[in-house]
Design an enzyme around this catalytic site. Sequence first.
Site, PDB file in Angstrom:
ATOM      1  N   GLU A 117      23.338 -70.913 -49.899  1.00  0.00           N
ATOM      2  CA  GLU A 117      24.563 -70.484 -49.236  1.00  0.00           C
ATOM      3  C   GLU A 117      24.290 -69.959 -47.829  1.00  0.00           C
ATOM      4  OE1 GLU A 117      27.294 -69.260 -53.015  1.00  0.00           O
ATOM      5  OE2 GLU A 117      25.815 -67.806 -52.401  1.00  0.00           O
ATOM      6  N   CYS A 164      24.746 -65.868 -41.352  1.00  0.00           N
ATOM      7  CA  CYS A 164      23.717 -65.387 -42.265  1.00  0.00           C
ATOM      8  C   CYS A 164      23.104 -66.615 -42.946  1.00  0.00           C
ATOM      9  CB  CYS A 164      24.402 -64.460 -43.274  1.00  0.00           C
ATOM     10  SG  CYS A 164      23.317 -63.806 -44.524  1.00  0.00           S
ATOM     11  N   CYS A 205      14.576 -66.591 -54.811  1.00  0.00           N
ATOM     12  CA  CYS A 205      13.634 -65.682 -54.169  1.00  0.00           C
ATOM     13  C   CYS A 205      12.687 -65.171 -55.235  1.00  0.00           C
ATOM     14  CB  CYS A 205      14.369 -64.506 -53.517  1.00  0.00           C
ATOM     15  SG  CYS A 205      13.237 -63.392 -52.648  1.00  0.00           S
ATOM     16  N   CYS A 236      14.025 -58.332 -56.307  1.00  0.00           N
ATOM     17  CA  CYS A 236      14.607 -56.983 -56.191  1.00  0.00           C
ATOM     18  C   CYS A 236      15.729 -56.848 -57.215  1.00  0.00           C
ATOM     19  CB  CYS A 236      15.149 -56.737 -54.784  1.00  0.00           C
ATOM     20  SG  CYS A 236      13.891 -56.943 -53.527  1.00  0.00           S
ATOM     21  N   CYS A 287      19.577 -57.336 -56.365  1.00  0.00           N
ATOM     22  CA  CYS A 287      19.947 -58.503 -55.572  1.00  0.00           C
ATOM     23  C   CYS A 287      20.223 -59.698 -56.479  1.00  0.00           C
ATOM     24  CB  CYS A 287      18.815 -58.822 -54.598  1.00  0.00           C
ATOM     25  SG  CYS A 287      19.033 -60.378 -53.733  1.00  0.00           S
ATOM     26  N   CYS A 339      26.528 -59.018 -48.789  1.00  0.00           N
ATOM     27  CA  CYS A 339      25.064 -58.891 -48.927  1.00  0.00           C
ATOM     28  C   CYS A 339      24.672 -58.846 -50.389  1.00  0.00           C
ATOM     29  CB  CYS A 339      24.576 -57.571 -48.352  1.00  0.00           C
ATOM     30  SG  CYS A 339      24.882 -57.413 -46.641  1.00  0.00           S
TER      31      CYS A 339
END
Length: 386
Positions: A91, A104, A111, A115, A118, A346
Site C-alpha cells: 500500500e 507514504c 516486515c 513490532c 504495527c 500509521c
Amino acid sequence: MAVNLLDFDLEGLAAYCESLGEKRFRAVQLYRWIHQKGESDFEKMSDLAKSLRGKLAGAAEVRGLPLISEHRSADGTIKWLFDVGGGNAVESVYIPEEDRGTLCVSSQAGCAVGCRFCNTGHQGFSRNLTSGEIVAQLWFAEHRLRAEDGERADSTNDTRVVDNVVMMGMGEPLQNYAALVPALKTMLDDHAYGLSRRRVTVSTSGMVAMIDRLREDCPVALAVSLHAPNDELRNELVPLNRKDGIAALLAACVRYLDKAPRDFVTFEYCMLEGVNDTPELARELVKLVKGRVPCKLNLIPFNPFPASGLKRSSRERVMAFAKVLQDAGIVTTIRKTRGDDIDAACGQLAGEVQDRTRAHERMVRAPVRVVRRIDRHDTPLQETKA
Ligand code: SAH
Ligand code: SF4
C-alpha cells in the site's frame, strides 16, 4: 523478463544505455521522459533517437505496479493497493495538506521486525521490493494526481503534486538497503522528481549499521521509531532493539546529523495506553535525549487494529506526556491521524502478505506486558500481563 527502467537511478540508466551503445545524454532524456512526464511508451518519447527507441523496444519496459484498489478518505487521503505478484500486495498513501502533498511509500511486502503495535508487523514478511517497485509508487501517484489536477480548469498538469516522500509505509526500509538507495536517488534527482533531501524521510526502527551507511550513501531526513526510553521496554515493543540497544542507536543518530540535511532527528513515539505513556517514562525520555541528541519528538496516537490487543492512549495522557517534553525544551508534535476511515493511518497498512515467518502466531502467543513505574527513583519496573 524485460529490464524495468524504473529500477535505475540516473547512474544505473546511463550504464544501461552505454551497454546498448548509447551516450549518457540519451539516458538523461529517457530518465526525464519516464519520471518527469510519466511516459512509458518509447514511441511517444519524440526527441529520443529512433535507434535507441528501437533497441529499447524489445529489451526494456517501464513497468509500473498493477493497481488493485483505490480508497479515498473523507479528509482527502488516498490509499492505493498495488499487486507485487505471488499473492503479495503493498500500500501507498497520499496525504494532501494545505501547502504540500506527502506520499507514504512501502519498501517491503510485510516486515520482519515484528513490532507489536504495527499491523504490517503482524502480517509477517514475504519479500523485499525492488527499486523499481519502490519508485513505481511515486511514479504512479505523481502522474495520476497530476492528470487529475490537469482536468481542473485552473491548473496546468506539470505542477508537482507530491513534494514530500516518507518511507513510512509497509516494511523496514533499512532492511532493504540495496533497493532503497537507488530509489531515493531517483526521488532526489533533478532530472526525475527533484525532491529536496529535507523532504524525503527514511523512517527506521533503528538499524545502527545501516544508519551509518545511509549517512555516507544518501543522507536524507531521518526519523527513528523510538517508542520507549529504556532497553527493557523497547526490547518488547521493537524486537530488533535487542541487537544494538538504545545507546548505540542514539550514537548513530548523532553521527548521522553530521551529514544530514536537517539538524535534528525525528523520534517517533507511538502512544500505547498503559504501556509507554506515563509521565515517568516521559521524564526518562527527557533524560535520555536532552543535551545528547538534537531531536524533535513526534507522538503518534496508536492506531488500533483488532489483533493487536493494545489501546490508544487517551488524549489527556498524550497531552500530559507532550507537556513533560515541551517543558524540558524538546520540540514535540502530536501526529494528526489521517485516513483512518480507510485504514490508511500509521501502522494500519496491511496489504496482502504471504507470510514466510509465522509472525502473527508468535505475537499472539506472547502478549505485550503493561509496564508501570511504581516510583520515580530507580525501582525496578513492575510488570503485569496485558
Ligand atoms: N519500518 C519503519 C517505517 C514504517 S512504520 C519504522 O518502523 O519506522 C512508520 C511509523 O508508524 C513508525 O514510526 C511506526 O512505529 C509507526 N506505527 C506502526 N504501527 C503503528 C500503529 N498501529 N499506530 C501508530 N503508529 C504506528
Ligand atoms: Fe516493521 Fe516499522 Fe511495522 Fe516495526 S513499525 S513492524 S519496523 S513496519
